[in-house]
Design a protein around this motif. Structure first.
Motif, mmCIF file in Angstrom:
data_model
loop_
_atom_site.group_PDB
_atom_site.id
_atom_site.type_symbol
_atom_site.label_atom_id
_atom_site.label_comp_id
_atom_site.label_asym_id
_atom_site.label_seq_id
_atom_site.Cartn_x
_atom_site.Cartn_y
_atom_site.Cartn_z
ATOM 1 N N MET A 268 0.817 -1.209 0.000
ATOM 2 C CA MET A 268 0.000 0.000 0.000
ATOM 3 C C MET A 268 0.855 1.266 0.000
ATOM 4 S SD MET A 268 -3.247 -0.703 -0.218
ATOM 5 C CE MET A 268 -2.694 -1.911 -1.433
ATOM 6 N N ASP A 269 2.086 1.181 0.525
ATOM 7 C CA ASP A 269 3.004 2.326 0.457
ATOM 8 C C ASP A 269 3.221 2.784 -0.984
ATOM 9 O OD1 ASP A 269 3.419 2.489 3.159
ATOM 10 O OD2 ASP A 269 5.337 1.414 3.153
ATOM 11 N N LEU A 270 3.155 1.843 -1.914
ATOM 12 C CA LEU A 270 3.542 2.126 -3.294
ATOM 13 C C LEU A 270 2.557 3.016 -4.030
ATOM 14 C CD1 LEU A 270 4.712 -1.460 -4.316
ATOM 15 C CD2 LEU A 270 6.122 0.427 -3.471
ATOM 16 N N ILE A 271 1.332 3.111 -3.538
ATOM 17 C CA ILE A 271 0.317 3.883 -4.258
ATOM 18 C C ILE A 271 0.211 5.325 -3.777
ATOM 19 C CG2 ILE A 271 -1.031 1.828 -4.829
ATOM 20 C CD1 ILE A 271 -2.944 2.541 -2.563
ATOM 21 N N ALA A 272 1.072 5.686 -2.816
ATOM 22 C CA ALA A 272 1.081 7.077 -2.355
ATOM 23 C C ALA A 272 1.571 7.994 -3.468
ATOM 24 C CB ALA A 272 1.972 7.213 -1.121
ATOM 25 N N VAL A 273 1.225 9.270 -3.371
ATOM 26 C CA VAL A 273 1.667 10.246 -4.370
ATOM 27 C C VAL A 273 3.187 10.272 -4.449
ATOM 28 C CG1 VAL A 273 1.692 12.694 -4.981
ATOM 29 C CG2 VAL A 273 -0.409 11.639 -4.088
ATOM 30 N N ASP A 274 3.835 10.253 -3.299
ATOM 31 C CA ASP A 274 5.300 10.190 -3.233
ATOM 32 C C ASP A 274 5.672 8.962 -2.410
ATOM 33 O OD1 ASP A 274 7.991 10.712 -3.372
ATOM 34 O OD2 ASP A 274 7.960 12.308 -1.862
ATOM 35 N N PRO A 275 5.665 7.753 -2.991
ATOM 36 C CA PRO A 275 5.862 6.531 -2.222
ATOM 37 C C PRO A 275 7.246 6.458 -1.595
ATOM 38 C CG PRO A 275 5.954 6.070 -4.574
ATOM 39 C CD PRO A 275 5.504 7.490 -4.426
ATOM 40 N N LEU A 276 7.323 5.793 -0.448
ATOM 41 C CA LEU A 276 8.602 5.649 0.246
ATOM 42 C C LEU A 276 9.597 4.858 -0.591
ATOM 43 C CD1 LEU A 276 7.284 4.893 3.855
ATOM 44 C CD2 LEU A 276 8.213 7.049 2.982
ATOM 45 N N LEU A 277 9.103 3.860 -1.330
ATOM 46 C CA LEU A 277 9.966 3.078 -2.211
ATOM 47 C C LEU A 277 9.820 3.596 -3.637
ATOM 48 C CD1 LEU A 277 11.851 0.692 -2.787
ATOM 49 C CD2 LEU A 277 9.807 -0.745 -3.054
ATOM 50 N N ASN A 278 10.921 4.060 -4.199
ATOM 51 C CA ASN A 278 10.900 4.614 -5.549
ATOM 52 C C ASN A 278 11.166 3.501 -6.557
ATOM 53 O OD1 ASN A 278 11.069 6.100 -7.874
ATOM 54 N ND2 ASN A 278 12.906 7.242 -7.282
ATOM 55 N N MET A 279 10.129 3.044 -7.263
ATOM 56 C CA MET A 279 10.276 2.001 -8.277
ATOM 57 C C MET A 279 10.539 2.588 -9.662
ATOM 58 S SD MET A 279 7.484 -0.902 -7.255
ATOM 59 C CE MET A 279 6.086 0.053 -7.831
ATOM 60 N N TYR A 280 10.598 3.912 -9.762
ATOM 61 C CA TYR A 280 10.726 4.572 -11.050
ATOM 62 C C TYR A 280 12.098 5.227 -11.223
ATOM 63 C CZ TYR A 280 5.714 3.865 -10.801
ATOM 64 O OH TYR A 280 4.472 3.283 -10.675
ATOM 65 N N ASP A 281 13.081 4.715 -10.515
ATOM 66 C CA ASP A 281 14.425 5.282 -10.509
ATOM 67 C C ASP A 281 15.288 4.586 -11.558
ATOM 68 O OD1 ASP A 281 16.858 6.372 -9.971
ATOM 69 O OD2 ASP A 281 17.053 5.546 -7.946
#
Length: 419
Positions: A268-281
């Motif tokens: 659920m962290d991943l769907i935040a506007v600025d998620p704690l885990l950056n999968m787009y790096d």
């Protein structure tokens, strides 16, 4: 890193994640829609220029083996001495399952010695994080260490689930307690303890010596944290390496998704506007295996048909998924999910191939691969009813439905008539 070998321990039962681990190993559990948990350790290895990887499996390893074969082997070139090998228990030394983390490596010591590495990096295959192991190996060399342990700052409550280290001013480890009831805090910082991440860099010859010594030691549980580390900190050069996060966020990100609620919250962290885990790096890419599905699709707008509108808000929607006149909010939809007209899905994780029938309602649920939710069904609205249906309900109130729960028959008997 040509002289460095990575050993990933991926053989745990993952019993606290059942029923998601009923048919698969914990590292093979899907995460974030497109990924598997194991992809994070493997991505770290590739990004850290480690080109020799052994993946030690044990329980329910078929889907994990298949995922690695399909998605990871092409990153390694055998002709250049690179490889990723999935190694099941071979019982070359002992006719029983692995007895502990050290025993898992010891029973494969022949495979390790054959590669003649100078350094061995030992990793767990069930954590979510980004880390450059190359920096840790270099630190190990600079300190002329026998063993270097990845170290994470955690609060004292969380520290009871870790190995807790005490260090001197040079980061040399002078004390180690595995899962203490009253963990020692960092001097000058009573709010934090220094916890072992289960990431080890060994000088190879030293590792082999310690594994052979531990294998014949009476009463040993053959575990790195419980046996090997405490036995060497007073006689050898053992150092802590502070976790350097490659996630590029203000707070370091490391998650043990060992329970259903921890797994749910990390997703659920991943769907935040600025998620704690950056999968787009692009600087630290996460790799995985994905089938060649078409792009996700959203059909039917609200044109005088009541609440029939295909939409997904604050959600991750993977390839091949179709939201056909249904509503999705704060969800992760895996590949080839279908949400049909007038259905409503909220705060949920749907694995590959889940089909949600018309007028169905789902909230705070994790639904495993290939489940067909009948039209008009409700999940997550009456937890006692969900328990009576035989579904798992976590301590945090998340309903979990496994692949083999026979949901169609169970739910059809309790579906309310659609009006």
């Amino acid at each position: 890193m040509k002289n460095t070998l990575a050993v990933i321990l991926a053989g745990g039962k993952g019993s606290r994640l059942e029923p998601l681990t009923r048919d698969r190993a914990k590292p093979a559990v899907p995460f974030g829609g497109s990924y598997r948990i194991i992809d994070f350790s493997l991505s770290n290895c590739v990004n850290s220029h480690i080109r020799k990887v052994l993946l030690l499996t044990q329980y329910k390893a078929m889907s994990l083996d298949r995922h690695v074969n399909l998605g990871w082997r092409h990153y390694f070139n055998r002709e250049l001495g690179e490889f990723i090998d999935v190694v099941p228990p071979q019982q070359r030394i002992d006719e029983q399952w692995y007895q502990g983390t050290a025993d898992a490596v010891y029973q494969n010591i022949y495979v390790l010695e054959k590669e003649r590495p100078d350094y061995v990096v030992i990793l767990a295959g069930d954590h979510i994080y980004k880390m450059n192991y190359e920096s840790m190996v270099q630190y190990h060399k600079d300190m002329n260490a026998d063993l270097t342990i990845g170290a994470l700052r955690v609060d004292p409550v969380a520290a009871t689930q870790f190995g807790v280290m005490a260090v001197d001013e040079t980061q040399k480890i002078i004390g180690f307690d595995e899962k203490p009831k009253q963990p020692k805090t960092i001097p000058g910082d009573p709010e934090h303890c220094l916890a072992s991440m289960g990431i080890y860099v060994f000088t190879a010859r030293f590792l082999f010596e310690q594994l052979c010594r531990d294998a014949t030691k009476p009463g040993s549980r053959h575990d790195f944290g419980r046996d090997i580390i405490p036995s060497i900190i007073n006689t050898h050069r053992v150092f802590a390496f502070p976790f350097r996060d490659e996630n590029r966020k203000s707070d370091a990100y490391w998650r043990d998704v060992g329970t259903l609620d921890a797994y749910y919250e990390a997703n659920m962290d991943l769907i935040a506007v600025d998620p704690l885990l950056n999968m787009y790096d692009d600087n630290w890419p996460l790799r995985t295996f994905q089938l060649n599905y078409p792009p996700p699709k959203f059909v039917f707008g609200s044109r005088g048909e009541g609440d029939r509108a295909g939409r997904a808000l604050d959600s991750i929607v993977c390839l091949g998924s179709i939201v056909s006149g249904g509503s999705v909010e704060r969800c992760i939809l895996g590949p080839k999910v279908r949400v049909n007209s007038f259905a409503k899905v909220e705060d949920s994780i749907l694995f590959e191939g889940v089909d949600v029938g018309r007028h169905a309602k789902i909230r705070r649920a994790i639904i495993d691969k290939g489940v067909n939710v009948p039209a008009g069904a409700e999940i997550g609205y009456d937890l006692e009813l969900d328990r009576r249906r035989g579904f798992t309900v976590s301590d945090g109130g998340v309903v979990v439905i496994a692949k083999a729960d026979g949901i169609e028959h169970v739910l059809e008997s309790t579906v309310k008539p659609i009006t």
